[in-house]
Design an enzyme around this catalytic site. Structure first.
Site, PDB file in Angstrom:
ATOM      1  N   ASP A   1       0.840  -1.201   0.000  1.00  0.00           N
ATOM      2  CA  ASP A   1       0.000   0.000   0.000  1.00  0.00           C
ATOM      3  C   ASP A   1       0.879   1.256   0.000  1.00  0.00           C
ATOM      4  OD1 ASP A   1       0.825  -0.178   2.612  1.00  0.00           O
ATOM      5  OD2 ASP A   1      -1.179  -0.084   3.500  1.00  0.00           O
TER       6      ASP A   1
ATOM      7  N   LYS B   1      -1.215  -9.450   2.922  1.00  0.00           N
ATOM      8  CA  LYS B   1      -0.434  -8.995   4.080  1.00  0.00           C
ATOM      9  C   LYS B   1      -1.290  -8.055   4.928  1.00  0.00           C
ATOM     10  CE  LYS B   1       3.316  -6.078   3.722  1.00  0.00           C
ATOM     11  NZ  LYS B   1       2.869  -4.896   4.455  1.00  0.00           N
TER      12      LYS B   1
ATOM     13  N   GLU C   1      -1.199  -5.648   8.633  1.00  0.00           N
ATOM     14  CA  GLU C   1      -0.351  -5.039   9.655  1.00  0.00           C
ATOM     15  C   GLU C   1      -0.949  -5.281  11.039  1.00  0.00           C
ATOM     16  OE1 GLU C   1       0.272  -0.895   8.840  1.00  0.00           O
ATOM     17  OE2 GLU C   1       1.158  -1.275   6.874  1.00  0.00           O
TER      18      GLU C   1
ATOM     19  N   GLU D   1       9.561  -4.202  10.091  1.00  0.00           N
ATOM     20  CA  GLU D   1       9.931  -2.903   9.529  1.00  0.00           C
ATOM     21  C   GLU D   1      10.516  -1.996  10.606  1.00  0.00           C
ATOM     22  OE1 GLU D   1       7.039  -1.110   6.941  1.00  0.00           O
ATOM     23  OE2 GLU D   1       8.127   0.800   6.870  1.00  0.00           O
TER      24      GLU D   1
HETATM   25  O1  KIV Z   1       3.615  -1.056   1.557  1.00  0.00           O
HETATM   26  C1  KIV Z   1       4.779  -1.496   1.481  1.00  0.00           C
HETATM   27  O2  KIV Z   1       5.521  -1.251   0.519  1.00  0.00           O
HETATM   28  C2  KIV Z   1       5.268  -2.320   2.580  1.00  0.00           C
HETATM   29  C3  KIV Z   1       6.731  -2.639   2.624  1.00  0.00           C
HETATM   30  C4  KIV Z   1       7.507  -1.445   2.950  1.00  0.00           C
HETATM   31  C5  KIV Z   1       7.032  -3.764   3.529  1.00  0.00           C
HETATM   32  O3  KIV Z   1       4.510  -2.704   3.422  1.00  0.00           O
END
Ligand code: KIV
Length: 275
Positions: free
Chosen positions: A54, A123, A125, A192
């Site tokens: 994102d 993915k 968070e 991260e």
């Molecule tokens: O959105 C993204 O690019 C990410 C990476 C930095 C891991 O979540």
């Protein structure tokens, strides 16, 4: 029907492949991509995993944070990437507020990402507080990657993009979160912007691979935002970033040349037009 011989196609990277890579000690390479052309180049170069992050909110749409990104935006970008990829595992970020409200909504969002965009995994968070959601998505047959440490969707809670988990309490919580994510069934975890020693501890304490960005060399793999590593964004230079090209200068020079050639009448020449 595809004209390509099945035997000449590269072997696809799966979630099991990346788990096996941790076991065998082979480092995992991951990069972001948001469109068909870039995804095709990155895939053909041999990257293991492509993340449709994102971060598209920042580098594609020009927002300051990832908060404005919608599920429809992410589905669009992911479908473009999927069409350009033959080998890499394609993981798509579920955007802010597409999975936090209810588990049911999270499952519907993850399902749309798989069915409409063709993602191979999603993915999310967050740690302990979203493990029941993750479990439900995994139980439905959708692979999930976790994301701990600096989680940009929570920027208004953090108030800063500085390194996370430097104090003992936050570091202990992060370790606990990683174990909880593993129990919930994630196949991998992004770490991260956390101290290297903590990333090492997490990597050694979970059986699934960790993929670091600003989390040091002990992670099982590394990820960078493609625009950052190609040097497209001149103003972003955090300590963790290594630039592998200077595309900002290359593009700007090429555009300058084109403008000059148009203005002087040098372009198009005899060979560049039809008789
Ligand atoms: O959105 C993204 O690019 C990410 C990476 C930095 C891991 O979540």
């Amino acid at each position: 029907m595809s004209t390509q011989n099945k035997d000449t196609r590269p072997e696809k990277v799966t979630t099991q492949t990346v788990v096996d890579m941790k076991r065998s000690g082979e480092k995992i390479s991951m990069l972001t991509a948001y469109d068909y052309t870039m995804a095709g180049i990155v895939d053909a170069a041999g990257v293991d995993v492509i993340l449709v992050g994102d971060s598209a909110s920042n580098v594609m749409a020009g927002f300051d944070t990832t908060v404005p990104m919608t599920l429809d935006h992410m589905i669009y970008h992911t479908s473009c990437v999927v069409r350009g990829v033959e080998r890499a595992l394609v993981i798509a970020d579920l955007p802010f507020m597409s999975y936090q409200v209810t588990t049911k909504e999270a499952l519907i969002s993850a399902g749309r990402m798989m069915k409409e965009a063709g993602a191979h995994a999603v993915k999310l968070e967050g740690g302990e507080s979203i493990t029941s959601t993750i479990k439900r998505i995994v139980d439905a047959g959708i692979p999930v990657m976790g994301h701990l440490g600096l989680t940009p969707q929570s920027i208004y809670k953090f108030g800063t993009y500085k390194v996370r988990a430097k104090d003992e309490a936050e570091a202990n919580q992060l370790l606990k979160d990683a174990k909880k994510l593993e129990e919930a069934g994630v196949f991998s975890i992004v770490l991260e912007k956390i101290p290297t020693s903590l990333a090492k501890q997490v990597t050694e304490s979970v059986s699934v691979p960790t993929i670091g960005i600003g989390a040091g060399s002990y992670c099982d793999g590394q990820v960078l935002v493609i625009h950052d590593m190609l040097g497209l964004n001149k103003d972003f230079s955090p300590r963790f970033l290594r630039r592998y090209a200077d595309w900002h200068t290359a593009m700007s020079d090429a555009v300058g040349e084109y403008i000059k050639d148009v203005k002087t009448g040098d372009f198009p020449n005899e060979d560049e037009q039809y008789n």
